[in-house]
Design a protein around this motif. Sequence first.
Motif, PDB file in Angstrom:
ATOM      1  N   LEU A 257      46.576  36.898  27.710  1.00 28.25           N
ATOM      2  CA  LEU A 257      47.292  36.833  28.989  1.00 28.25           C
ATOM      3  C   LEU A 257      48.524  37.730  28.980  1.00 28.25           C
ATOM      4  O   LEU A 257      48.830  38.392  29.983  1.00 28.25           O
ATOM      5  CB  LEU A 257      47.676  35.381  29.286  1.00 28.25           C
ATOM      6  CG  LEU A 257      46.498  34.444  29.594  1.00 28.25           C
ATOM      7  CD1 LEU A 257      46.971  33.000  29.678  1.00 28.25           C
ATOM      8  CD2 LEU A 257      45.797  34.853  30.891  1.00 28.25           C
ATOM      9  N   ASN A 258      49.220  37.775  27.864  1.00 29.03           N
ATOM     10  CA  ASN A 258      50.398  38.647  27.766  1.00 29.03           C
ATOM     11  C   ASN A 258      50.002  40.115  27.829  1.00 29.03           C
ATOM     12  O   ASN A 258      50.694  40.931  28.461  1.00 29.03           O
ATOM     13  CB  ASN A 258      51.170  38.352  26.474  1.00 29.03           C
ATOM     14  CG  ASN A 258      51.842  36.991  26.497  1.00 29.03           C
ATOM     15  OD1 ASN A 258      52.126  36.443  27.566  1.00 29.03           O
ATOM     16  ND2 ASN A 258      52.100  36.427  25.333  1.00 29.03           N
ATOM     17  N   ALA A 260      47.380  41.250  29.397  1.00 32.21           N
ATOM     18  CA  ALA A 260      47.006  41.481  30.803  1.00 32.21           C
ATOM     19  C   ALA A 260      48.238  41.695  31.671  1.00 32.21           C
ATOM     20  O   ALA A 260      48.255  42.584  32.535  1.00 32.21           O
ATOM     21  CB  ALA A 260      46.182  40.307  31.320  1.00 32.21           C
ATOM     22  N   LEU A 261      49.269  40.901  31.450  1.00 31.37           N
ATOM     23  CA  LEU A 261      50.508  41.049  32.229  1.00 31.37           C
ATOM     24  C   LEU A 261      51.144  42.420  32.006  1.00 31.37           C
ATOM     25  O   LEU A 261      51.681  43.032  32.945  1.00 31.37           O
ATOM     26  CB  LEU A 261      51.493  39.940  31.867  1.00 31.37           C
ATOM     27  CG  LEU A 261      51.246  38.588  32.532  1.00 31.37           C
ATOM     28  CD1 LEU A 261      52.107  37.507  31.890  1.00 31.37           C
ATOM     29  CD2 LEU A 261      51.519  38.656  34.035  1.00 31.37           C
ATOM     30  N   ALA A 262      51.095  42.919  30.780  1.00 34.76           N
ATOM     31  CA  ALA A 262      51.653  44.243  30.502  1.00 34.76           C
ATOM     32  C   ALA A 262      50.894  45.324  31.274  1.00 34.76           C
ATOM     33  O   ALA A 262      51.498  46.283  31.784  1.00 34.76           O
ATOM     34  CB  ALA A 262      51.593  44.516  28.998  1.00 34.76           C
ATOM     35  N   LEU A 263      49.584  45.158  31.394  1.00 33.98           N
ATOM     36  CA  LEU A 263      48.789  46.124  32.153  1.00 33.98           C
ATOM     37  C   LEU A 263      49.033  45.982  33.658  1.00 33.98           C
ATOM     38  O   LEU A 263      48.996  46.984  34.390  1.00 33.98           O
ATOM     39  CB  LEU A 263      47.306  45.933  31.847  1.00 33.98           C
ATOM     40  CG  LEU A 263      46.881  46.253  30.408  1.00 33.98           C
ATOM     41  CD1 LEU A 263      45.408  45.929  30.205  1.00 33.98           C
ATOM     42  CD2 LEU A 263      47.144  47.716  30.080  1.00 33.98           C
ATOM     43  N   VAL A 264      49.289  44.760  34.120  1.00 35.70           N
ATOM     44  CA  VAL A 264      49.631  44.557  35.527  1.00 35.70           C
ATOM     45  C   VAL A 264      50.905  45.320  35.870  1.00 35.70           C
ATOM     46  O   VAL A 264      51.014  45.923  36.951  1.00 35.70           O
ATOM     47  CB  VAL A 264      49.779  43.052  35.852  1.00 35.70           C
ATOM     48  CG1 VAL A 264      50.354  42.856  37.255  1.00 35.70           C
ATOM     49  CG2 VAL A 264      48.431  42.347  35.734  1.00 35.70           C
ATOM     50  N   GLU A 265      51.852  45.309  34.962  1.00 37.79           N
ATOM     51  CA  GLU A 265      53.088  46.059  35.190  1.00 37.79           C
ATOM     52  C   GLU A 265      52.803  47.548  35.370  1.00 37.79           C
ATOM     53  O   GLU A 265      53.397  48.215  36.224  1.00 37.79           O
ATOM     54  CB  GLU A 265      54.057  45.843  34.029  1.00 37.79           C
ATOM     55  CG  GLU A 265      54.661  44.443  33.979  1.00 37.79           C
ATOM     56  CD  GLU A 265      55.624  44.265  32.826  1.00 37.79           C
ATOM     57  OE1 GLU A 265      55.896  45.265  32.113  1.00 37.79           O
ATOM     58  OE2 GLU A 265      56.107  43.136  32.620  1.00 37.79           O
ATOM     59  N   LYS A 266      51.889  48.095  34.577  1.00 42.91           N
ATOM     60  CA  LYS A 266      51.513  49.507  34.718  1.00 42.91           C
ATOM     61  C   LYS A 266      50.852  49.758  36.070  1.00 42.91           C
ATOM     62  O   LYS A 266      51.122  50.769  36.735  1.00 42.91           O
ATOM     63  CB  LYS A 266      50.557  49.910  33.599  1.00 42.91           C
ATOM     64  CG  LYS A 266      51.188  49.961  32.223  1.00 42.91           C
ATOM     65  CD  LYS A 266      50.176  50.472  31.186  1.00 42.91           C
ATOM     66  CE  LYS A 266      50.790  50.545  29.805  1.00 42.91           C
ATOM     67  NZ  LYS A 266      49.819  51.053  28.793  1.00 42.91           N
ATOM     68  N   LEU A 267      49.979  48.838  36.482  1.00 45.27           N
ATOM     69  CA  LEU A 267      49.311  48.973  37.777  1.00 45.27           C
ATOM     70  C   LEU A 267      50.321  48.907  38.916  1.00 45.27           C
ATOM     71  O   LEU A 267      50.243  49.676  39.885  1.00 45.27           O
ATOM     72  CB  LEU A 267      48.250  47.878  37.933  1.00 45.27           C
ATOM     73  CG  LEU A 267      47.408  47.908  39.201  1.00 45.27           C
ATOM     74  CD1 LEU A 267      46.569  49.177  39.279  1.00 45.27           C
ATOM     75  CD2 LEU A 267      46.500  46.680  39.271  1.00 45.27           C
TER      76      LEU A 267
END
Length: 289
Positions: A257-258, A260-267
Motif C-alpha cells: 500500500l505504501n 502504491a501511494l508513492a506511485l499515486v504521488e507520481k501520477l
Amino acid sequence: MDKKQYVDKAIHAYYERHGAVSERLVDAILYSVDGGGKRLRPLVLLDLLEDFGVTIEPGHYDVAAALEMIHTASLIHDDLPAMDNDDYRRGRLTNHKQFDEATAILAGDSLFLDPFGLMAEADLADSVKIKLIQALSQASGTFGMVAGQMLDMTAEHTQPSLVDLAAIHRHKTGCLLTYPFLAAGLLVEVSQDEQALLEEIGQLVGLAFQVRDDILDVTADFETLGKTPKKDVIAQKATYPSLLGLDQSYHILEDSLNQALALVEKLEAKQAKNFVKLRALLERLRLDG
C-alpha cells in the motif's frame, strides 16, 4: 441512485433488453449478481474516472458492469464442489446450493461470456471498446484469472515458494483488480507513461487485496466474511500467512500500500490533480496488525 446501483442497473438492463431464452438461467445469474458484495472493482474504475475529472456516462457504467459480471462468474465457479466446495457466499447459499450444480455452471458460463456483448454495445468509441474488450479478456481468461485459479488448485497440498505464491495471486486476484486501472487509462486516453503507472498501482492494489483476504481468512469470523472462514487452511491452500506467518503478511500488506501511494504521488504530479478517491481506497485496505 449511487454508482453501485447504476452498475447493478446496467447488468439488469442488459438481460431485460435481450429477453430470456431460459428464465431459470437468468434467475440463477441474477441471484448471484444481486447477492451483495461491495462492487469493489467497478467502483474503483468509476472513482478513478472521477479522480481524472471525467463525468460518468452510461458507457462507463457498462464497462464497470461487465467487470462485475466476470467477477461474479468467478465466484460461482470458485464455490463449486470441484473447486472450493463452499456452501455460503456473501452470507447466503452459494449458487449451486440455491439451484443445482449444472445450473450454477451454466450461470457462470453466461456471466463469463455476456460481458463482452454488453461492452460491445456500450456508447463509447469503437477504438476504445476494442482495447477495453481485449484487456478484459486478457485479465479474465487463460492469461489472467482463470490461469491463476489453475495454479491455485495445482498448488494445494504442496509447499510453493514465495515466487510461486506471488504468481498464483498476481493472476487469480491481481489481474481483475488491475483491470479498472488499465480501463480508466484507456478511457481517459492517458500517455503511455501514465498508463504504465496505473498498471503498476493496480498490481500493488491486487497484491494488497489478496494478502488482506488471506489474513482475514485466518482471523475473521463468518459474520465478518460472509463466507466460511479458514477454508483456505482446511483446503491446505497456499496463502501468505501459511507461508510467511501473520506478522510478515501484515508487513507485505502495508508495504504494498505504501508503494502504491508513492506511485499515486507520481501520477498526481503528471496529471496536476489530487486522486482523493484512489488514496481513500488504499487507506481502506489497511488492517491493524
